[in-house]
Design an enzyme around this catalytic site. Structure first.
Site, PDB file in Angstrom:
ATOM      1  N   GLY A  78      99.102  39.701  75.329  1.00  0.00           N
ATOM      2  CA  GLY A  78     100.143  38.841  74.756  1.00  0.00           C
ATOM      3  C   GLY A  78     101.047  39.506  73.741  1.00  0.00           C
ATOM      4  N   SER A  79     101.330  40.804  73.928  1.00  0.00           N
ATOM      5  CA  SER A  79     102.188  41.455  72.932  1.00  0.00           C
ATOM      6  C   SER A  79     103.624  40.933  72.991  1.00  0.00           C
ATOM      7  CB  SER A  79     102.143  42.973  73.084  1.00  0.00           C
ATOM      8  OG  SER A  79     102.750  43.390  74.286  1.00  0.00           O
ATOM      9  N   ARG A 124      95.640  26.646  94.830  1.00  0.00           N
ATOM     10  CA  ARG A 124      96.801  26.950  93.986  1.00  0.00           C
ATOM     11  C   ARG A 124      97.501  25.666  93.574  1.00  0.00           C
ATOM     12  NH1 ARG A 124     100.439  31.515  96.000  1.00  0.00           N
ATOM     13  NH2 ARG A 124      98.719  32.573  95.027  1.00  0.00           N
ATOM     14  N   ILE A 166     100.677  33.843  90.525  1.00  0.00           N
ATOM     15  CA  ILE A 166     101.861  33.464  91.290  1.00  0.00           C
ATOM     16  C   ILE A 166     101.933  31.944  91.301  1.00  0.00           C
ATOM     17  CG2 ILE A 166     102.894  33.462  93.592  1.00  0.00           C
ATOM     18  CD1 ILE A 166     101.743  36.286  93.944  1.00  0.00           C
ATOM     19  N   ASN A 202     111.017  34.867  82.714  1.00  0.00           N
ATOM     20  CA  ASN A 202     109.933  35.836  82.923  1.00  0.00           C
ATOM     21  C   ASN A 202     110.416  37.218  82.517  1.00  0.00           C
ATOM     22  OD1 ASN A 202     107.393  36.819  83.980  1.00  0.00           O
ATOM     23  ND2 ASN A 202     108.474  37.532  85.803  1.00  0.00           N
ATOM     24  N   HIS A 208     109.643  41.277  83.633  1.00  0.00           N
ATOM     25  CA  HIS A 208     108.984  42.108  84.628  1.00  0.00           C
ATOM     26  C   HIS A 208     109.262  43.565  84.270  1.00  0.00           C
ATOM     27  CE1 HIS A 208     107.239  43.190  88.457  1.00  0.00           C
ATOM     28  NE2 HIS A 208     108.252  44.005  88.652  1.00  0.00           N
ATOM     29  N   LEU A 213     109.024  35.720  94.121  1.00  0.00           N
ATOM     30  CA  LEU A 213     108.317  36.466  93.068  1.00  0.00           C
ATOM     31  C   LEU A 213     109.213  37.534  92.431  1.00  0.00           C
ATOM     32  CD1 LEU A 213     105.556  37.127  91.682  1.00  0.00           C
ATOM     33  CD2 LEU A 213     105.227  38.839  93.467  1.00  0.00           C
ATOM     34  N   ASP A 214     109.213  37.566  91.093  1.00  0.00           N
ATOM     35  CA  ASP A 214     109.975  38.574  90.341  1.00  0.00           C
ATOM     36  C   ASP A 214     111.424  38.646  90.806  1.00  0.00           C
ATOM     37  OD1 ASP A 214     107.722  39.230  88.817  1.00  0.00           O
ATOM     38  OD2 ASP A 214     107.037  40.679  90.307  1.00  0.00           O
TER      39      ASP A 214
HETATM   40  C1  GRF Z   1     104.290  43.416  80.340  1.00  0.00           C
HETATM   41  O1  GRF Z   1     104.500  44.732  80.740  1.00  0.00           O
HETATM   42  C2  GRF Z   1     105.120  42.466  81.158  1.00  0.00           C
HETATM   43  O2  GRF Z   1     106.348  42.995  81.523  1.00  0.00           O
HETATM   44  C3  GRF Z   1     104.262  42.280  82.374  1.00  0.00           C
HETATM   45  O3  GRF Z   1     102.939  42.263  81.897  1.00  0.00           O
HETATM   46  C4  GRF Z   1     102.868  42.944  80.659  1.00  0.00           C
HETATM   47  C5  GRF Z   1     102.360  41.958  79.659  1.00  0.00           C
HETATM   48  O4  GRF Z   1     102.061  42.553  78.423  1.00  0.00           O
HETATM   49  N1  GRF Z   1     104.678  41.112  83.102  1.00  0.00           N
HETATM   50  P1  GRF Z   1     101.708  41.609  77.176  1.00  0.00           P
HETATM   51  O5  GRF Z   1     100.569  40.699  77.604  1.00  0.00           O
HETATM   52  O6  GRF Z   1     102.938  40.874  76.801  1.00  0.00           O
HETATM   53  O7  GRF Z   1     101.252  42.566  76.106  1.00  0.00           O
END
Ligand code: GRF
Length: 209
Positions: free
Chosen positions: A13-14, A66, A93, A108, A110, A145-146
């Site tokens: 969760g950074s 799902r 997903i 989102n 990515h 997706l993405d």
């Molecule tokens: C990030 O690289 C994000 O782009 C991808 O998963 C990673 C999540 O990192 N979807 P964090 O949990 O936010 O640290």
């Protein structure tokens, strides 16, 4: 009235942390009202709880399909009445009905320069392809997706000797800049969608290089 943000995570969760911190420091007209994970072991839940943010876990493994998982997740999300749902390393997903429910208010990040390399192992695939630059993309979520209208991208060079870990770290540092900025623009009403493309209405640059 403050915009209500719900953030979905699966791991450390950074990006969620960066959004929570910028929101408070920069006094956005918004509040992160909940952080929801699909597993109880998601590291970011501890940070969120420590900030006094409501947390919830909707275990995907506890649901038979799902559709059942998506329905329960939507029920929990809707309990927080969000204006914006932020996917931040959320590794499930989501079905078409779920995506449609939050259309135009789900975002989102990515770790690639979309539309290149949707899906997993983006940095490994970029190295294998001989890419000289990689990056990250913030986009509105659509059923594919993405995929979806691009809000902002960051571009970083690939350097000699890079492996997927060094690249991931270099890209992640830029994610922590472009994701909070994109969310800020959203809550400040500074994103316009025209012909399926996103324009920042102040004319701010939508690329970090
Ligand atoms: C990030 O690289 C994000 O782009 C991808 O998963 C990673 C999540 O990192 N979807 P964090 O949990 O936010 O640290």
């Amino acid at each position: 009235m403050d915009k209500r943000i719900v953030i979905l995570i699966s791991g450390r969760g950074s990006n969620m942390e960066a959004i929570v911190q910028r929101c408070a420091e920069q006094r956005w007209p918004a509040q992160v009202v909940a952080v929801i994970a699909n597993k109880a072991s998601a590291g970011g839940l501890g940070f969120a709880a420590g900030q006094g943010i409501s947390t919830a876990v909707v275990e995907h493994k506890a649901h038979p399909s799902r559709e059942a998982f998506d329905a329960e997740l939507a029920r929990v999300i809707d309990g927080f009445q969000p204006d914006l749902v932020v996917l931040a390393g959320f590794m499930r997903i989501l079905g078409a009905a779920f995506v449609q429910r939050y259309e135009g208010r789900m975002i989102n990040i990515h770790p690639s320069l979309l539309p290149a390399f949707p899906g997993l192992h983006t940095h490994r695939r970029a190295l294998q392809a001989g890419c000289k630059a990689v990056g990250a993309t913030v986009h509105l979520v659509t059923a594919e997706l993405d995929h979806g209208p691009i809000v902002m991208q960051s571009v970083v060079p690939v350097r000699p000797g890079d492996d997927e870990h060094t690249l991931a770290a270099r890209v992640l540092a830029t994610e922590h800049v472009i994701y909070p900025l994109s969310v800020r623009w959203f809550v400040e009403g500074k994103l316009a969608i025209e012909d399926g493309l996103v324009r920042q209405t102040d004319g701010a640059s939508q690329v970090l290089m």
